[in-house]
Design an enzyme around this catalytic site. Sequence first.
Site: not given
Lengths: 79, 452
Positions: B153, B193, B383
């Site tokens: 990520d 994220h 996600s």
Amino acid sequence: MVLITVRLPPQATLEQATRRLGLRDEEVDTGYDLVLIDPRRGLYGLRVTEAAAHRISPASCGGTGPHSDPRIEPYGPPR
Amino acid sequence: MRVLIQLRPTPDVVAAVADPGVTTTTADVSDGLPGVVLDNSFVPVAVPRPVPATGGDPLSLNQALTFSLAAEHASVLVRGEISDDELSTRLTLLPNTRSDVIGVHADPVIESSIVCGGDAPVGDWHDVERLLRVADLRSEGLDGSGVPLAIVDTGINAAHVAQRIGHTPIIDARNSWNPSGVSGSAGDFDVDHGTMCAFDALISAPKASLIDIPVLLSRRPGGSAMDGLLSDAVAAFAHLRTVLDALPAATRSLVVSNSWGSFSPRWDFPVGHPGNYSDNAAHPFNLVVASLEQAGADVLFAAGNCGRECRDSRCAYPDRPIGGANSHPRVLSVAGVDTEGERVGYSSQGPGRLTQRKPDICAYTHFSGSGAFGDDEPDSGTSAACPVAAGLVSAIRTRWPASALSPSQLRALLRRTADDRGGVGFDYDYGYGVLDVAGILASLRRRDLRVA
């Protein structure tokens, strides 16, 4: 730039790959290096310019290409 | 199946139903219909009759019409349920055997409050902990101890995760890896994220060893801020193969969580081109995914945020948005439900491009958790659902390495035990259903008994 694959012996180097494929230094993403995709098949990947990928023939070395190298992005938060 | 049945009772009954001053019940309208369980809690509704002008076509709705609730014109709707295995027979027989039945209609579930991007969180991560039966997992010693869990990520901020979750995460710096040109140390990247993904994975696998792979930070020529290129992921997976191969074969496991994908066909070669990614299992990334899975890794991908009800504005595929590795037959494609078990409106629907039967399963998202995007912002998108599922897989791997339960066997187990939602069996909204830890544990116990 695009991705191509090539079949090479174990422990192959980027230099071996470029020599085998007849690539010039400026046609290759040397920062990316040579990446082992499937050890069982001796399949490696590298990044080259689109023009180079069309000029050479990866298939002559058991490889494939050109392959797309699309952008990837996080799946969140949804916008 | 729930149905609406359109009846034409006597005019006095129709008049009573149509009169707002009179209260009528289903029993007033019908004394029962063969094969139908009538819902007596439903208040019958008068349906007006479309009436064409004089000389008009009595069968067409495509003309000037008036609508009559007169007793001799109107009909009445009641609600009921027909057993699924008798449905086709009953639908045929009812209007033929009962002269008062003039139609039987589907009564689909409608969702007025489906969760979309920008909506407030639905529950918090402790709800996810409860729904995933983390206490049961812990009592069985399934906490991810010794299990390598790669977060592919934007990089992890371990200090932020520790502050939010209440313990220091284990970062496996030795096996972490940066794409060339990306500086920064494992566990020490900006809060973003990837930090959310790490937090969500640790909900059910607090002792997993996190491998930090910040591919989305790549600035390779052709990329831009907050995205990477698929070639970085090719290199990352090749690195993970070396990590996996270095582990003892008998106890080997590696879980790989991927909450990313490609939003637009604009960056890809056209479908049908031999170098295409989205629909081509022979693309180098799809090959490296297959190779890593075959070597014993559990690979999970988010299904994506292009659900029909409220898709992400970046979604550019006109249909079938689950493509490339997100739809790979050897990965678990994870869709999203909120903590009330309802599919979030942005969760991408199948069929997939490499494999039709996608997504595989659903996990929880849109809950208050990591606070990576602000205290009031949910961990959202598929996600979040993907690492929630990856954490559960890591917890299972604490006791069952790939040598005891191959990645394909584990995927089959997760699908088979999932809590079925939507249509009966597999459907393109929920896949096989929502991860069900009780079912998983029961199945693993039975498996252990058989092996013993």
